[in-house]
Design a protein around this motif. Structure first.
Motif, mmCIF file in Angstrom:
data_model
loop_
_atom_site.group_PDB
_atom_site.id
_atom_site.type_symbol
_atom_site.label_atom_id
_atom_site.label_comp_id
_atom_site.label_asym_id
_atom_site.label_seq_id
_atom_site.Cartn_x
_atom_site.Cartn_y
_atom_site.Cartn_z
ATOM 1 N N LYS A 206 1.178 -0.731 0.404
ATOM 2 C CA LYS A 206 0.022 0.007 0.277
ATOM 3 C C LYS A 206 0.277 1.011 0.038
ATOM 4 O O LYS A 206 1.717 1.026 0.130
ATOM 5 C CB LYS A 206 -1.123 -0.141 1.333
ATOM 6 C CG LYS A 206 -1.787 -1.295 1.419
ATOM 7 C CD LYS A 206 -3.283 -0.933 2.609
ATOM 8 C CE LYS A 206 -4.214 -2.000 2.293
ATOM 9 N NZ LYS A 206 -4.846 -1.626 2.896
ATOM 10 N N ARG A 211 -3.783 3.277 -0.101
ATOM 11 C CA ARG A 211 -4.706 2.940 -1.125
ATOM 12 C C ARG A 211 -3.428 1.803 -2.004
ATOM 13 O O ARG A 211 -2.353 1.763 -1.753
ATOM 14 C CB ARG A 211 -4.471 4.414 -2.383
ATOM 15 C CG ARG A 211 -5.210 5.341 -2.317
ATOM 16 C CD ARG A 211 -4.771 5.716 -3.214
ATOM 17 N NE ARG A 211 -5.335 5.065 -4.244
ATOM 18 C CZ ARG A 211 -5.052 6.400 -5.601
ATOM 19 N NH1 ARG A 211 -5.177 7.655 -5.463
ATOM 20 N NH2 ARG A 211 -5.722 5.896 -7.198
ATOM 21 N N ASP A 215 -3.700 0.003 -7.815
ATOM 22 C CA ASP A 215 -4.484 0.744 -7.909
ATOM 23 C C ASP A 215 -4.306 1.864 -8.561
ATOM 24 O O ASP A 215 -4.483 3.043 -8.131
ATOM 25 C CB ASP A 215 -5.740 1.663 -6.865
ATOM 26 C CG ASP A 215 -6.527 0.108 -6.449
ATOM 27 O OD1 ASP A 215 -7.008 -0.348 -7.234
ATOM 28 O OD2 ASP A 215 -7.313 -0.331 -5.427
ATOM 29 N N GLU B 67 -9.725 -0.776 -5.078
ATOM 30 C CA GLU B 67 -10.510 0.061 -6.088
ATOM 31 C C GLU B 67 -11.814 -0.531 -7.181
ATOM 32 O O GLU B 67 -12.931 0.416 -6.516
ATOM 33 C CB GLU B 67 -10.367 1.450 -6.822
ATOM 34 C CG GLU B 67 -9.216 2.275 -5.766
ATOM 35 C CD GLU B 67 -8.479 3.140 -6.227
ATOM 36 O OE1 GLU B 67 -8.290 3.414 -7.622
ATOM 37 O OE2 GLU B 67 -8.143 3.948 -5.124
#
Lengths: 334, 222, 420
Positions: A206, A211, A215, B67
């Protein structure tokens, strides 16, 4: 009057002075002090005359108290911050090498910047970080930030927030995840670098804000160092540039430049001479030279006058110290 | 709150600087705050980054989704138990009778790190540096500047003489001793240059603090 | 098969080959039907307006040597229409087919690019590659490469010289350790700073003031800390005999443990275990400058007669050494951090420079392992000295008088010592 009373009066005067100035600041009455060229020259001459007096006294056998040296250094650092004098900057080859390495990159190239320092070394390294990141964004390069020191990524965030206030940077419309990414801190020192050699994601599942790695469009296709076009390491000690050279450069062939505190810089010249480092910014002067090349007046340039002035005072005290040494002969303790 | 933070930072900076005058209660207070805060900070950092971040999350991965909502939970890494076991063995020294067990993990740390460092240092600091020292001293048609030639001579002679100084199997006498002295001479020159750099570094730190005191705190810098 | 033809061919053949490649690349058999899907970007564009570029040629896929079987390297000759001036190629698309499956796009490359490294592959699969040459409205496929499987190599032969030299030095270390174990006295030259250790401890005893031992700020995994602790062993034996007070503030918990063990062992050896106290060694903080602030405070308050600074030091070295100098203590320092040595030399009475710290530790401990390592490293240094002399002479003579033999010797040495 006793020494204690004198000390308390001094503290009281400093406190009152600080409160008054602070009130003037917050009420907007005072927006800063700037000495004109004439006043600056008078101050500089006065300080050097005082140093001359100290030299003469020393030659006559009156040794100067160490606290006087501290006081002179304090003035020589503080006063130039208020002076309006510009200083000529000469660019050295190793700084130019970093600049050229960035300039030679194609727009869209990926640059890895490792922030391996903490706030204690920020006065030297933060200006370098800001000017380097700024140049990268001006050249439309993609920046991946990380840190082997816990506070490193915070310093990166600070640098980003500072440069993003700039109108030129705002016009670039820099987007997180696309133009830059802060992967955060990872514990493990050089072993982190070693693992990154085979897989970035294994070390940074991450980013700094939580995040997922996949991603983030900028890094999702970054597997290891072979996907990085240039790397810049801002280092204040261990783990730092030496470890990056030993692992990332020598094992994985990463192209890397270094931005080091002046304490560390001399040691890095061995790597620079052997071609293991592609460019080096050493201390504040390195930062100022880089700012000059990048056509940007940052903190390093602003601080250089204080730096140079303080150096001159140090040189004067080295002469005074040696005068005292040769006059009295070295005393043996044992 | 901003005013308080500024004054607190200034108070602590001046407190630490006051040591230059002499040891005093203000400095002692700042020193105690600094030591206490930093010890606490490092405890928290080491706990959350290593014990929790590396071990706990490694063995019991948190459920994660990207996501797009796809699960991306990591596979548990049970090898971490080996490290945890060694860590527990390290704590055995708290039990006097079996305190000697703590030497095992210590031996593991020293041994494995020495092995890993051997390659790094041997490759970067020995092999590459020897390669970098093979430079021409002069030459017809060698279109280097006088600066580069002097630089090459300094690198080659300095490295050789420095190695002689650090050669411990022979007494420093005669030609060997003379070369070692040249080595020390080069070392001292290097140290001088290094000292100069450090003065620069220290001044930078002081400038940073002065910038804070005169600029951020008192607003005197334009 | 065509892609694997040797590069150095006679002139006539090399002229004909691109033509043949162009012809073959349009063959449906070799291009495996990719062109059927992506031949024309816009079907509405009439054939006469299509900008058609020649395909890339000599597309070769080869296994990346000395890896874990995850990488394939590709190289090719760009399309003959890929030119800066007057060229019509706007880029290339690289496709990969895994186990003869559907080709998938893996990279989009700029004009002029002629190689690519495909990473993250599996050594259990076979791969084939093809490249589409892109113009504004047309894509021309190259031939497909022959199937290839990345291979894992267990030994990296690129590092053979590194291994060989490490073997020579490592072997020397083993040899000397064994020699020392058999009782043979190994010669180590006198180290100046060492003789001062006993005097410095004696001075503290005479003055009735404590000794301060600072083992640097790195952990037990740093060899300098270990060397510092070995010298601490020697100092501890003397202080145990004289009953001198010692303080050892540390910044790492493991060093605290090791420091306590070292001093305790010395007191036990001196027959005075009751005099030992755990308070002699105390943990301060891991934070560099927090540690410095505390040690400075201890120095000023306790006024030790002797200060030992032996281990790995960073920015704190000058602050500590300066404070020690200020309180008038005899200071003996040693570190292998080159950047910190100048401050110790300037502010301390004796300094063990770089490897002298390890030599001193070996000398004092008289341990076969430490002495053997020191002698073995001397073999490494002798080797480096010889190579430097030979290499510098060879390159100087070779360049000055254009002696080919000397230049080839330089190339060989450079090749051996290059670790890439």
């Amino acid at each position: 009057m006793s020494t204690r009373a004198k000390e308390l009066i001094t503290i009281a005067i400093i406190a009152v002075f600080s409160v008054v100035i602070y009130i003037l600041k917050i009420t907007g009455v005072m927006t800063g002090i700037e000495f004109s060229g004439t006043v600056s020259t008078i101050i500089i001459i006065a300080i050097f005359l005082a140093l001359l007096v100290i030299l003469i006294r020393t030659l006559r056998g009156h040794l100067v108290d160490r606290r006087t040296v501290f006081l002179f250094i304090a003035f020589s650092v503080a006063l130039p911050l208020l002076m309006n004098i510009s200083q000529k900057i000469t660019v050295s080859g190793e700084v130019e090498q970093v600049y050229n390495a960035v300039i030679d990159l194609q727009p869209g190239s990926r640059v890895l910047v490792s922030f391996d320092y903490d706030p204690a070394s920020a006065p030297e390294l933060q200006p370098m970080a800001e000017s380097f990141l700024r140049l990268c964004f001006m050249r439309d390069l993609k920046v991946i930030v990380m840190g082997l020191w816990p506070q490193g990524p915070q310093q990166a965030e600070l640098a980003m927030s500072t440069i993003l206030e700039d109108d030129e940077m705002k016009a670039k419309n820099i987007k997180y995840g696309i133009d830059y990414v802060n992967l955060g801190y990872q514990a493990g020192n050089e072993f982190v670098v070693q693992r990154m050699g085979s897989d970035f994601k294994s070390m940074f599942r991450k980013d700094y804000s939580g995040r997922a790695y996949d991603d983030l469009p900028l890094v999702k296709n970054v597997k290891n160092f072979s996907n990085i076009d240039y790397s810049f390491n801002l280092s204040a000690g261990y783990p730092g540039t030496q470890e990056w050279v030993q692992v990332a450069v020598d094992r994985y062939g990463l192209k890397m430049g270094g931005g080091n505190t002046a304490v560390q810089a001399p040691m890095m010249y061995t790597y620079l001479n052997a071609g293991q480092l592609e460019g080096l910014l050493g201390g504040m002067s390195g930062g100022a030279e880089f700012e000059y090349l990048a056509n940007f007046t940052g903190k390093a340039t602003k601080y250089m006058l204080s730096q140079s002035f303080a150096h001159m005072v140090v040189v004067a005290f080295i002469i005074i110290g040696n005068a005292a040494f040769f006059r009295s002969g070295r005393e043996k303790k044992l | 709150m901003e005013h308080f933070a500024l004054w607190l930072a200034a108070f602590l900076t001046l407190g630490i600087v006051s040591f230059l005058y002499k040891d005093n209660p203000w400095y002692k207070l700042c020193e105690a705050i600094f030591v206490g805060l930093s010890a606490g900070y490092w405890f928290v950092v080491l706990f959350w980054d290593n014990i929790y971040g590396k071990f706990w999350v490694g063995v019991f991965p948190l459920e994660e989704f990207d996501e797009a909502g796809r699960e991306i939970t990591a596979e548990p890494d049970y090898w971490l138990f080996v490290g945890a076991a060694l860590g527990i063995l390290m704590l055995m020294r708290l039990v006097p009778n079996i305190g000697w067990i703590s030497r095992w993990p210590l031996a593991f740390i020293v041994g494995s790190t020495a092995g890993l460092y051997l390659i790094n240092y041997f490759s970067s600091n020995m092999m590459r540096q020897v390669q970098g020292t093979i430079v021409p001293l002069f030459g017809a048609g060698y279109d280097a500047s006088a600066y580069a030639i002097v630089g090459n001579i300094v690198v080659a002679v300095g490295t050789f003489a420095g190695l002689v100084y650090f050669f411990f199997s022979k007494e420093h006498r005669g030609v060997f001793g003379g070369t070692a002295k040249v080595g020390v001479f080069f070392l001292m020159l290097t140290f001088g240059a290094s000292f100069g750099y450090t003065v620069m570094s220290r001044m930078s730190l002081l400038i940073g603090r002065m910038d804070f005191l005169l600029g951020d705190w008192l607003g005197m810098i334009k | 098969m065509l892609a694997r033809l040797p590069k150095n061919l006679p002139g006539g053949v090399s002229l004909i080959l691109p033509f043949l490649f162009i012809c073959f690349s349009f063959s449906p058999v070799l291009s495996q039907g990719i062109e059927a899907e992506v031949d024309t970007l816009d079907p509405a564009v009439p054939d006469s307006e299509l900008v058609v570029a020649a395909p890339v040629t000599s597309l070769i896929a080869s296994d990346y040597k000395y890896d874990n079987g995850e990488v394939i390297e590709l190289s090719w000759v760009p399309s003959i229409d890929d030119q800066l001036v007057g060229g019509n190629v706007i880029g290339y698309s690289l496709y990969r087919s895994e186990n003869d499956g559907e080709p998938t796009l893996i990279a989009e490359l700029l004009p002029g690019v002629n190689n690519y490294t495909d990473e993250g592959l599996s050594r259990l699969s076979t791969y084939r590659y093809t490249i589409l040459t892109l113009t504004v409205n047309h894509e021309t496929p190259s031939t497909m490469t022959a199937p290839i499987t990345p291979e894992r190599e267990w030994i990296n032969f690129d590092k053979k010289y590194l291994f060989l030299i490490a073997l020579i030095i490592g072997g020397s270390v083993m040899f000397f350790i064994e020699t020392a174990r058999r009782g043979k006295k190994l010669f180590v030259r006198k180290i100046a700073g060492l003789e001062a250790v006993d005097d410095a401890v004696g001075r503290a005893t005479e003055m009735g003031r404590p000794i301060l031992f600072i083992p640097g700020i790195l952990d037990m995994d740093d060899v300098q800390t270990l060397a510092g602790l070995t010298i601490l062993g020697r100092i501890s034996r003397i202080i145990a005999d004289y009953d001198t007070k010692i303080f050892m503030p540390v910044s790492r918990s493991l060093v605290m443990t090791a420091g306590r063990e070292t001093i305790k062992a010395a007191y036990q050896a001196a027959g005075r275990p009751e005099k030992y106290s755990d308070d002699m060694v105390s943990y301060v903080t891991d934070e560099q400058f927090g540690y410095v602030a505390a040690v400075d405070g201890i120095m000023v308050r306790e006024k030790p007669a002797t200060v030992f600074l032996l281990g790995a030091f960073f920015a704190e070295s000058l602050i500590l050494a300066e404070t020690g100098n200020y309180i008038g203590a005899i200071q003996i320092a040693g570190t292998a951090r080159p950047a910190q040595l100048p401050f110790f030399i300037a502010a301390c009475d004796f300094t063990l420079i770089g490897e002298e710290l390890f030599a001193a530790s070996a000398y004092l401990s008289d341990e076969p392992k430490a002495l053997g390592s020191l002698k073995g490293q001397d073999v490494g240094k002798a080797l480096a000295m010889v190579i430097i002399v030979v290499g510098v002479l060879a390159i100087t003579i070779g360049q000055a008088w254009h002696v080919d033999f000397m230049m080839s010797l330089v190339d060989t040495l450079t090749n051996i010592f290059s670790t890439k």
